[in-house]
Design a protein around this motif. Structure first.
Motif, PDB file in Angstrom:
ATOM      1  N   MET A  14       0.765  -1.237   0.209  1.00  0.00           N
ATOM      2  CA  MET A  14       0.064   0.075  -0.142  1.00  0.00           C
ATOM      3  C   MET A  14       0.911   1.286   0.001  1.00  0.00           C
ATOM      4  SD  MET A  14      -3.049   1.197   2.515  1.00  0.00           S
ATOM      5  CE  MET A  14      -4.587   0.311   1.546  1.00  0.00           C
ATOM      6  N   ASP A  15       0.546   2.405  -0.872  1.00  0.00           N
ATOM      7  CA  ASP A  15       1.461   3.392  -0.990  1.00  0.00           C
ATOM      8  C   ASP A  15       0.562   4.616  -0.264  1.00  0.00           C
ATOM      9  OD1 ASP A  15       3.673   2.457  -2.642  1.00  0.00           O
ATOM     10  OD2 ASP A  15       2.260   2.814  -4.487  1.00  0.00           O
ATOM     11  N   PHE A  16       1.444   5.360   0.308  1.00  0.00           N
ATOM     12  CA  PHE A  16       0.997   6.407   1.108  1.00  0.00           C
ATOM     13  C   PHE A  16       1.723   7.601   0.141  1.00  0.00           C
ATOM     14  CE2 PHE A  16       0.498   3.028   3.758  1.00  0.00           C
ATOM     15  CZ  PHE A  16      -0.798   3.277   4.445  1.00  0.00           C
ATOM     16  N   LEU A  17       1.023   8.498  -0.366  1.00  0.00           N
ATOM     17  CA  LEU A  17       1.702   9.530  -1.302  1.00  0.00           C
ATOM     18  C   LEU A  17       1.421  10.965  -0.513  1.00  0.00           C
ATOM     19  CD1 LEU A  17       1.057   8.151  -4.780  1.00  0.00           C
ATOM     20  CD2 LEU A  17       2.983   7.779  -3.292  1.00  0.00           C
ATOM     21  N   ALA A  18       2.140  11.725  -0.499  1.00  0.00           N
ATOM     22  CA  ALA A  18       2.313  13.373  -0.008  1.00  0.00           C
ATOM     23  C   ALA A  18       1.173  13.981  -1.156  1.00  0.00           C
ATOM     24  CB  ALA A  18       3.347  13.771  -0.040  1.00  0.00           C
ATOM     25  N   GLY A  38       8.976  12.859   5.154  1.00  0.00           N
ATOM     26  CA  GLY A  38       9.583  11.797   5.644  1.00  0.00           C
ATOM     27  C   GLY A  38       9.231  11.587   7.071  1.00  0.00           C
ATOM     28  N   PRO A  39       9.585  12.458   7.975  1.00  0.00           N
ATOM     29  CA  PRO A  39       9.213  12.448   9.387  1.00  0.00           C
ATOM     30  C   PRO A  39       7.515  12.126   9.668  1.00  0.00           C
ATOM     31  CG  PRO A  39      10.819  14.253   8.968  1.00  0.00           C
ATOM     32  CD  PRO A  39      10.255  13.791   7.570  1.00  0.00           C
ATOM     33  N   VAL A  40       6.839  12.919   9.033  1.00  0.00           N
ATOM     34  CA  VAL A  40       5.247  12.522   8.970  1.00  0.00           C
ATOM     35  C   VAL A  40       5.047  11.364   8.598  1.00  0.00           C
ATOM     36  CG1 VAL A  40       3.173  13.516   8.364  1.00  0.00           C
ATOM     37  CG2 VAL A  40       4.960  15.113   8.635  1.00  0.00           C
ATOM     38  N   PHE A  41       5.353  10.732   7.473  1.00  0.00           N
ATOM     39  CA  PHE A  41       5.320   9.481   6.942  1.00  0.00           C
ATOM     40  C   PHE A  41       5.786   8.404   8.063  1.00  0.00           C
ATOM     41  CE2 PHE A  41       4.448  11.130   2.519  1.00  0.00           C
ATOM     42  CZ  PHE A  41       3.262  10.819   2.483  1.00  0.00           C
ATOM     43  N   GLY A  42       7.106   8.611   8.440  1.00  0.00           N
ATOM     44  CA  GLY A  42       7.651   8.005   9.592  1.00  0.00           C
ATOM     45  C   GLY A  42       6.810   7.427  10.788  1.00  0.00           C
ATOM     46  N   GLU A 104       9.424  -1.893   3.123  1.00  0.00           N
ATOM     47  CA  GLU A 104       9.050  -0.595   3.820  1.00  0.00           C
ATOM     48  C   GLU A 104       9.825   0.450   3.220  1.00  0.00           C
ATOM     49  OE1 GLU A 104       8.806  -0.315   8.168  1.00  0.00           O
ATOM     50  OE2 GLU A 104      10.214   1.291   7.997  1.00  0.00           O
ATOM     51  N   GLN A 105       9.407   1.344   2.338  1.00  0.00           N
ATOM     52  CA  GLN A 105      10.003   2.317   1.666  1.00  0.00           C
ATOM     53  C   GLN A 105       9.864   3.804   2.182  1.00  0.00           C
ATOM     54  OE1 GLN A 105       9.785   1.254  -2.280  1.00  0.00           O
ATOM     55  NE2 GLN A 105      11.463   0.048  -2.409  1.00  0.00           N
ATOM     56  N   LEU A 106      10.578   4.503   2.787  1.00  0.00           N
ATOM     57  CA  LEU A 106      10.252   5.832   3.305  1.00  0.00           C
ATOM     58  C   LEU A 106      10.929   6.688   2.712  1.00  0.00           C
ATOM     59  CD1 LEU A 106       8.743   7.524   5.314  1.00  0.00           C
ATOM     60  CD2 LEU A 106      10.647   7.273   7.058  1.00  0.00           C
ATOM     61  N   THR A 107      10.542   7.914   2.017  1.00  0.00           N
ATOM     62  CA  THR A 107      11.065   8.964   1.060  1.00  0.00           C
ATOM     63  C   THR A 107      10.564  10.162   1.660  1.00  0.00           C
ATOM     64  OG1 THR A 107       9.525   9.064  -0.718  1.00  0.00           O
ATOM     65  CG2 THR A 107      11.204   7.527  -0.864  1.00  0.00           C
ATOM     66  N   THR A 112       5.657   3.386   1.528  1.00  0.00           N
ATOM     67  CA  THR A 112       5.251   2.207   0.983  1.00  0.00           C
ATOM     68  C   THR A 112       5.447   1.016   1.870  1.00  0.00           C
ATOM     69  OG1 THR A 112       5.647   3.015  -1.402  1.00  0.00           O
ATOM     70  CG2 THR A 112       5.475   0.497  -1.006  1.00  0.00           C
ATOM     71  N   ILE A 113       4.466   0.342   2.355  1.00  0.00           N
ATOM     72  CA  ILE A 113       4.442  -0.672   3.136  1.00  0.00           C
ATOM     73  C   ILE A 113       3.757  -2.036   2.592  1.00  0.00           C
ATOM     74  CG2 ILE A 113       3.672  -1.753   5.637  1.00  0.00           C
ATOM     75  CD1 ILE A 113       3.896   1.099   6.624  1.00  0.00           C
ATOM     76  N   GLY A 114       4.284  -3.027   2.961  1.00  0.00           N
ATOM     77  CA  GLY A 114       3.695  -4.273   2.359  1.00  0.00           C
ATOM     78  C   GLY A 114       4.600  -5.511   2.525  1.00  0.00           C
ATOM     79  N   THR A 115       4.713  -6.536   1.930  1.00  0.00           N
ATOM     80  CA  THR A 115       5.320  -7.736   2.100  1.00  0.00           C
ATOM     81  C   THR A 115       5.558  -8.260   0.698  1.00  0.00           C
ATOM     82  OG1 THR A 115       5.357 -10.243   2.763  1.00  0.00           O
ATOM     83  CG2 THR A 115       2.977  -9.403   2.082  1.00  0.00           C
ATOM     84  N   ASP A 116       6.864  -8.837   0.454  1.00  0.00           N
ATOM     85  CA  ASP A 116       7.213  -9.394  -1.056  1.00  0.00           C
ATOM     86  C   ASP A 116       7.374 -10.778  -0.933  1.00  0.00           C
ATOM     87  OD1 ASP A 116       9.630 -10.080   0.557  1.00  0.00           O
ATOM     88  OD2 ASP A 116      10.812  -8.830  -0.892  1.00  0.00           O
TER      89      ASP A 116
END
Length: 160
Positions: A14-18, A38-42, A104-107, A112-116
């Motif tokens: 699932m993506d969370f986009l600014a 980034g800090p907010v998404f974190g 888990e990719q934070l920019t 983006t959070i999920g499983t591969d």
């Protein structure tokens, strides 16, 4: 927020986009351009983890449809076990930041959070033989809470 098949990873994310969230902050204009979100998404990671994890207890899709039970063949082959919990790897990869199969990719502009796990899309979206059992989604109250956390974080950064 957008649920998508990962082009970069094999799995469900699932993506969370600014860019999606900023629509409600138009009055701040240029202050938002180039802001490091980034800090907010974190700050959203733990609530998202909890939301995804609760889906394994809920055992329903986003529309409230209960997950289909195991087929007799599955029980015969793998023994009786809770849905999507044969090894626990799937829920662990969504709830634990240290899981090997976690995405888990934070920019500065997205999370983006999920499983591969290779079998995650089979369960999330289904196949000809496996019914879809969506587990990467959030109930409305969780979406509202996470949206509020994001908004509070942005306002704090704007005023700080």
């Amino acid at each position: 927020m957008a649920l998508r098949m990962s082009e970069e990873h094999q799995g469900a994310v699932m993506d969370f986009l600014a860019s999606d969230a900023v629509q409600g902050f138009r009055e701040f204009g240029d202050e938002l351009l180039g802001m490091d979100f980034g800090p907010v998404f974190g700050s959203l990671i733990d609530p998202v983890n909890e939301s995804f994890g609760s889906n394994f207890d809920r055992k329903t899709g986003p529309d409230g449809t209960p997950w289909k039970e195991h087929a007799a063949y599955t029980i015969q082959k793998m023994g009786p076990h809770p849905l999507l919990m044969w090894t626990g790897a799937m829920i662990f990869s969504l709830e634990s930041r240290s899981a090997a199969n976690r995405i888990e990719q934070l920019t500065s502009s997205s999370l983006t959070i999920g499983t591969d796990l290779f079998y995650a899309p089979w369960q999330q979206y289904g196949t000809r033989r496996i019914p879809a059992r969506p587990f990467v989604w959030m109930i409305g109250s969780d979406v509202e809470a996470i949206t509020e956390l994001f908004a509070d974080g942005v306002l704090e950064r704007l005023s700080g």
